[in-house]
Design a protein around this motif. Sequence first.
Motif, PDB file in Angstrom:
ATOM      1  N   GLU A   1     -19.585  22.024  -3.019  1.00  0.00           N
ATOM      2  CA  GLU A   1     -20.359  21.163  -3.921  1.00  0.00           C
ATOM      3  C   GLU A   1     -20.273  19.699  -3.502  1.00  0.00           C
ATOM      4  O   GLU A   1     -21.265  18.972  -3.540  1.00  0.00           O
ATOM      5  CB  GLU A   1     -19.849  21.317  -5.353  1.00  0.00           C
ATOM      6  CG  GLU A   1     -20.186  22.645  -5.987  1.00  0.00           C
ATOM      7  CD  GLU A   1     -19.542  22.809  -7.356  1.00  0.00           C
ATOM      8  OE1 GLU A   1     -19.191  21.790  -7.972  1.00  0.00           O
ATOM      9  OE2 GLU A   1     -19.393  23.962  -7.794  1.00  0.00           O
ATOM     10  N   THR A   2     -19.075  19.281  -3.112  1.00  0.00           N
ATOM     11  CA  THR A   2     -18.854  17.881  -2.756  1.00  0.00           C
ATOM     12  C   THR A   2     -19.614  17.478  -1.507  1.00  0.00           C
ATOM     13  O   THR A   2     -20.165  16.387  -1.431  1.00  0.00           O
ATOM     14  CB  THR A   2     -17.347  17.628  -2.564  1.00  0.00           C
ATOM     15  OG1 THR A   2     -16.681  17.897  -3.788  1.00  0.00           O
ATOM     16  CG2 THR A   2     -17.066  16.199  -2.156  1.00  0.00           C
ATOM     17  N   THR A   3     -19.654  18.349  -0.527  1.00  0.00           N
ATOM     18  CA  THR A   3     -20.275  17.985   0.751  1.00  0.00           C
ATOM     19  C   THR A   3     -21.762  18.335   0.828  1.00  0.00           C
ATOM     20  O   THR A   3     -22.408  18.005   1.811  1.00  0.00           O
ATOM     21  CB  THR A   3     -19.532  18.676   1.911  1.00  0.00           C
ATOM     22  OG1 THR A   3     -19.560  20.096   1.712  1.00  0.00           O
ATOM     23  CG2 THR A   3     -18.100  18.188   2.008  1.00  0.00           C
ATOM     24  N   ARG A   4     -22.293  18.973  -0.194  1.00  0.00           N
ATOM     25  CA  ARG A   4     -23.692  19.414  -0.179  1.00  0.00           C
ATOM     26  C   ARG A   4     -24.656  18.250   0.061  1.00  0.00           C
ATOM     27  O   ARG A   4     -25.613  18.374   0.813  1.00  0.00           O
ATOM     28  CB  ARG A   4     -24.032  20.114  -1.494  1.00  0.00           C
ATOM     29  CG  ARG A   4     -25.454  20.670  -1.531  1.00  0.00           C
ATOM     30  CD  ARG A   4     -25.700  21.546  -2.752  1.00  0.00           C
ATOM     31  NE  ARG A   4     -24.940  22.791  -2.575  1.00  0.00           N
ATOM     32  CZ  ARG A   4     -24.205  23.359  -3.525  1.00  0.00           C
ATOM     33  NH1 ARG A   4     -24.140  22.820  -4.711  1.00  0.00           N
ATOM     34  NH2 ARG A   4     -23.545  24.471  -3.287  1.00  0.00           N
ATOM     35  N   ASP A   5     -24.405  17.114  -0.562  1.00  0.00           N
ATOM     36  CA  ASP A   5     -25.319  15.978  -0.406  1.00  0.00           C
ATOM     37  C   ASP A   5     -24.985  15.095   0.798  1.00  0.00           C
ATOM     38  O   ASP A   5     -25.678  14.118   1.068  1.00  0.00           O
ATOM     39  CB  ASP A   5     -25.355  15.135  -1.682  1.00  0.00           C
ATOM     40  CG  ASP A   5     -24.017  14.508  -2.041  1.00  0.00           C
ATOM     41  OD1 ASP A   5     -23.036  14.698  -1.291  1.00  0.00           O
ATOM     42  OD2 ASP A   5     -23.950  13.840  -3.086  1.00  0.00           O
ATOM     43  N   GLY A   6     -23.905  15.438   1.508  1.00  0.00           N
ATOM     44  CA  GLY A   6     -23.537  14.674   2.697  1.00  0.00           C
ATOM     45  C   GLY A   6     -22.792  13.382   2.401  1.00  0.00           C
ATOM     46  O   GLY A   6     -22.463  12.633   3.311  1.00  0.00           O
ATOM     47  N   ILE A   7     -22.516  13.120   1.124  1.00  0.00           N
ATOM     48  CA  ILE A   7     -21.806  11.906   0.731  1.00  0.00           C
ATOM     49  C   ILE A   7     -20.600  12.305  -0.100  1.00  0.00           C
ATOM     50  O   ILE A   7     -20.721  13.065  -1.055  1.00  0.00           O
ATOM     51  CB  ILE A   7     -22.710  10.973  -0.103  1.00  0.00           C
ATOM     52  CG1 ILE A   7     -23.943  10.574   0.702  1.00  0.00           C
ATOM     53  CG2 ILE A   7     -21.941   9.749  -0.569  1.00  0.00           C
ATOM     54  CD1 ILE A   7     -25.003   9.883  -0.129  1.00  0.00           C
ATOM     55  N   VAL A   8     -19.434  11.792   0.260  1.00  0.00           N
ATOM     56  CA  VAL A   8     -18.221  12.068  -0.498  1.00  0.00           C
ATOM     57  C   VAL A   8     -17.711  10.737  -1.035  1.00  0.00           C
ATOM     58  O   VAL A   8     -17.248   9.884  -0.272  1.00  0.00           O
ATOM     59  CB  VAL A   8     -17.147  12.751   0.383  1.00  0.00           C
ATOM     60  CG1 VAL A   8     -15.896  13.023  -0.433  1.00  0.00           C
ATOM     61  CG2 VAL A   8     -17.687  14.030   0.994  1.00  0.00           C
ATOM     62  N   ASP A   9     -17.843  10.543  -2.356  1.00  0.00           N
ATOM     63  CA  ASP A   9     -17.392   9.279  -2.945  1.00  0.00           C
ATOM     64  C   ASP A   9     -15.901   9.360  -3.282  1.00  0.00           C
ATOM     65  O   ASP A   9     -15.255  10.396  -3.114  1.00  0.00           O
ATOM     66  CB  ASP A   9     -18.241   8.903  -4.166  1.00  0.00           C
ATOM     67  CG  ASP A   9     -18.137   9.898  -5.314  1.00  0.00           C
ATOM     68  OD1 ASP A   9     -17.114  10.590  -5.434  1.00  0.00           O
ATOM     69  OD2 ASP A   9     -19.095   9.967  -6.114  1.00  0.00           O
ATOM     70  N   ASP A  10     -15.346   8.254  -3.762  1.00  0.00           N
ATOM     71  CA  ASP A  10     -13.909   8.187  -4.040  1.00  0.00           C
ATOM     72  C   ASP A  10     -13.489   9.198  -5.101  1.00  0.00           C
ATOM     73  O   ASP A  10     -12.415   9.794  -5.008  1.00  0.00           O
ATOM     74  CB  ASP A  10     -13.516   6.776  -4.491  1.00  0.00           C
ATOM     75  CG  ASP A  10     -13.569   5.774  -3.349  1.00  0.00           C
ATOM     76  OD1 ASP A  10     -13.558   6.198  -2.176  1.00  0.00           O
ATOM     77  OD2 ASP A  10     -13.626   4.557  -3.636  1.00  0.00           O
TER      78      ASP A  10
END
Length: 167
Positions: free
Chosen positions: A125-134
């Motif tokens: 779920e976290t990497t699906r959009d290609g952006i990992v925020d804090d």
Amino acid sequence: MSRGWPTSVDRAKREVLPLPLALYHAAREYTGGVKAVAAVYGLNPTTLQHKLSPTHQPHTPNIADLEAVLGATQDDRILDAIGEIAGGAIWLRPDACQAETSFDLIEVIGTLHDQLGEMLNSVSETTRDGIVDDRERAELRKRARQLMQAVLALELSAAGIGEVEHG
């Protein structure tokens, strides 16, 4: 749809809190609250409440306050916070890993399996959009810590099966 800023209660479910916030929540949620923690350790309840309050800046908890809150509450969030301060150290309660039968060991393996599944879903779920925020990074760190704790619990449980005491 906008996600608002998470409260510290929400944060505590998904990530490791800073130590002062972990102490505050542990004492606040303890049966009887901060007053009960203070009573157990013979501390002034008002002073302890001020030291633990995240909005009362002049006072901060000291090592005796840490000992009192952790000793009374046995709250995992405090241990997680200390582990984070120590560079990501993980902890384990050995008495929670007392598997006496192979059925107990299977339960520990089931817990490990569930936590691994949660970790994999979270990474997906976290990497699906290609952006990992804090916030997402903090959640992944907490899940990874819990997974490592489950692996250590499995190791201790397996080592204790069929163990004969000598004496």
